[in-house]
Design a protein around this motif. Structure first.
Motif, short mmCIF file in Angstrom:
data_model
loop_
_atom_site.label_atom_id
_atom_site.label_comp_id
_atom_site.label_asym_id
_atom_site.label_seq_id
_atom_site.Cartn_x
_atom_site.Cartn_y
_atom_site.Cartn_z
N LEU A 46 0.85 -1.18 0.00
CA LEU A 46 0.00 0.00 0.00
C LEU A 46 0.89 1.23 0.00
O LEU A 46 1.77 1.38 0.86
CB LEU A 46 -0.91 0.01 1.23
N ARG A 47 0.68 2.12 -0.97
CA ARG A 47 1.55 3.29 -1.12
C ARG A 47 0.76 4.57 -0.90
O ARG A 47 -0.36 4.72 -1.38
CB ARG A 47 2.19 3.30 -2.51
N ASN A 48 1.39 5.49 -0.17
CA ASN A 48 0.76 6.79 0.08
C ASN A 48 1.84 7.81 0.39
O ASN A 48 2.70 7.57 1.25
CB ASN A 48 -0.22 6.67 1.26
N SER A 49 1.83 8.93 -0.33
CA SER A 49 2.74 10.05 -0.06
C SER A 49 4.21 9.64 -0.07
O SER A 49 5.00 10.08 0.77
CB SER A 49 2.39 10.73 1.26
N GLY A 50 4.60 8.78 -1.00
CA GLY A 50 5.99 8.39 -1.13
C GLY A 50 6.43 7.31 -0.15
O GLY A 50 7.59 6.93 -0.14
N LYS A 51 5.53 6.81 0.67
CA LYS A 51 5.84 5.75 1.62
C LYS A 51 5.10 4.49 1.21
O LYS A 51 4.16 4.54 0.42
CB LYS A 51 5.42 6.16 3.03
N SER A 52 5.51 3.36 1.75
CA SER A 52 4.84 2.10 1.43
C SER A 52 4.75 1.22 2.67
O SER A 52 5.61 1.30 3.56
CB SER A 52 5.57 1.36 0.30
N TRP A 53 3.71 0.43 2.71
CA TRP A 53 3.46 -0.50 3.82
C TRP A 53 3.19 -1.89 3.23
O TRP A 53 2.50 -2.01 2.21
CB TRP A 53 2.24 -0.09 4.64
N ARG A 54 3.71 -2.91 3.85
CA ARG A 54 3.46 -4.29 3.43
C ARG A 54 2.37 -4.88 4.32
O ARG A 54 2.50 -4.89 5.54
CB ARG A 54 4.75 -5.11 3.49
N VAL A 55 1.31 -5.35 3.67
CA VAL A 55 0.13 -5.82 4.39
C VAL A 55 -0.26 -7.19 3.84
O VAL A 55 -0.36 -7.37 2.62
CB VAL A 55 -1.04 -4.83 4.23
N LYS A 56 -0.47 -8.14 4.72
CA LYS A 56 -0.88 -9.48 4.31
C LYS A 56 -2.33 -9.47 3.80
O LYS A 56 -3.20 -8.85 4.40
CB LYS A 56 -0.77 -10.45 5.48
N VAL A 57 -2.55 -10.18 2.69
CA VAL A 57 -3.89 -10.35 2.14
C VAL A 57 -4.26 -11.82 2.27
O VAL A 57 -3.55 -12.71 1.80
CB VAL A 57 -3.97 -9.91 0.67
N PHE A 60 -9.19 -12.35 0.76
CA PHE A 60 -9.54 -11.05 0.17
C PHE A 60 -9.73 -9.98 1.25
O PHE A 60 -10.58 -9.09 1.12
CB PHE A 60 -10.80 -11.16 -0.69
N CYS A 61 -8.92 -10.06 2.29
CA CYS A 61 -8.92 -9.05 3.34
C CYS A 61 -7.50 -8.58 3.59
O CYS A 61 -6.57 -9.38 3.59
CB CYS A 61 -9.49 -9.61 4.65
N PHE A 62 -7.33 -7.27 3.81
CA PHE A 62 -6.07 -6.75 4.31
C PHE A 62 -6.03 -7.09 5.80
O PHE A 62 -6.91 -6.66 6.56
CB PHE A 62 -5.98 -5.24 4.11
N LYS A 63 -5.01 -7.83 6.24
CA LYS A 63 -4.96 -8.26 7.63
C LYS A 63 -3.70 -7.77 8.32
O LYS A 63 -3.60 -6.58 8.64
CB LYS A 63 -5.11 -9.79 7.69
N GLU A 64 -2.74 -8.66 8.57
CA GLU A 64 -1.53 -8.25 9.29
C GLU A 64 -0.86 -7.09 8.57
O GLU A 64 -0.52 -7.18 7.40
CB GLU A 64 -0.54 -9.42 9.41
N GLY A 65 -0.66 -6.00 9.29
CA GLY A 65 -0.06 -4.81 8.70
C GLY A 65 -1.07 -3.71 8.43
O GLY A 65 -0.70 -2.54 8.31
N TRP A 66 -2.36 -4.07 8.34
CA TRP A 66 -3.37 -3.05 8.07
C TRP A 66 -3.46 -2.04 9.22
O TRP A 66 -3.60 -0.84 8.99
CB TRP A 66 -4.74 -3.68 7.82
#
Length: 284
Positions: A46-57, A60-66
């Motif tokens: 997931l990317r926002n404002s030049g940063k990124s986050w790794r999130v487990k899917v 069909f759900c964003f889970k760990e890291g959300w």
């Protein structure tokens, strides 16, 4: 007549934040795009404002890291979040608040920096001060300074003999540029500050009985409670600086929640603080 649907080049979906869940479901109709690319599960970016986050899917759900993403992007109940699919499990994410305008974020700020900046908060329920546990992974001189500041906060909190509940927090750059301040979780829970957003009053120690500001208490999606709208005016009026300590003493006046705020300077050497003011609310 057969109507041919044209697949969007970068399909998008939106979600309205309705609660503080630690996962977020991808809309059923959107899932076909992920099936087409055979990426129903895995690690999303997931990317926002030049940063990124790794999130487990998963499912069909964003889970760990959300929850980390929600915290770092300051998602609030009622926010409108747009996910633009960039292929695979990569999404560019835009966040709109209740003003219907996109939120602005500091560019290239590491998503864990906020947690590091909040290290050293102390709270009390009117008894012994309690450390709000935070992780501080900074190194070198920054780590030394942070450790000294943390020790100074503990020293000052221990010297406060207030009957009313209070917490002590050092001012960080984040508090003065993003104009928000996080209240320790245990303090918020034990004093009934969780579950809804409402206004509190901040009073300073100025002359003529002090000045007061109305400040919005906002509930974050991850359960944190922040001083938000109105904190800016208080910080500017009191000329708050990085590394100063703020002591927030919780009072109840005429049915309103009031924080009596004392600001003291931290000095790396010698006597760190003036003695705390007498607690006028102490019982005889």
């Amino acid at each position: 007549m057969v109507i041919t649907k044209i697949r969007p080049r970068n399909p998008q979906f939106f979600k309205v934040i309705l609660n503080g869940s630690f996962q977020l479901a991808i809309p059923i109709e959107f899932r076909k795009y992920l099936r087409d690319e055979k990426c129903e599960e895995g690690e999303a970016v997931l990317r926002n404002s030049g940063k990124s986050w790794r999130v487990k899917v998963n499912g069909f759900c964003f889970k760990e890291g959300w929850a980390d993403f929600a915290r770092d992007c300051h998602l609030h109940i009622g926010d409108f979040v747009v996910f633009k699919h960039e292929g695979g499990l990569v999404f560019d994410v835009s966040v709109f608040d209740r003003s219907a305008c996109e939120k602005e974020y500091q560019p290239l700020l590491h998503p864990q920096n906020e947690t590091k900046r909040e290290a050293g908060m102390f709270e009390s329920r009117g008894k012994e001060p309690i450390l709000e546990k935070k992780i501080n992974k900074s190194k070198g001189s920054a780590s030394t300074h942070s450790g000294a500041l943390k020790a100074a906060v503990k020293e000052y909190a221990a010297s406060c003999k207030f009957e009313d509940p209070f917490f002590v927090v050092p001012m960080r750059k984040f508090n003065l540029t993003k104009y928000t301040l996080c209240i320790p979780k245990d303090f918020a829970k034990s004093n009934g500050l969780t579950g809804k957003s409402f206004e509190v009053i901040l009073k300073d120690q100025g002359g003529n009985g002090g000045r007061s500001w109305s400040v919005q208490l906002k509930q974050e999606i991850d359960g944190r409670v922040n001083l938000a709208s109105g904190w800016n005016a208080f910080a500017v009026a009191n000329r708050l600086k990085e590394d100063q300590l703020c002591i927030f003493k919780l009072l109840h006046e005429d049915g309103k929640l009031v924080f009596d705020v004392t600001v003291v300077d931290y000095k790396p050497s010698g006597r760190k603080f003036p003695p705390p003011a007498a607690d006028v609310s102490s019982k005889d």
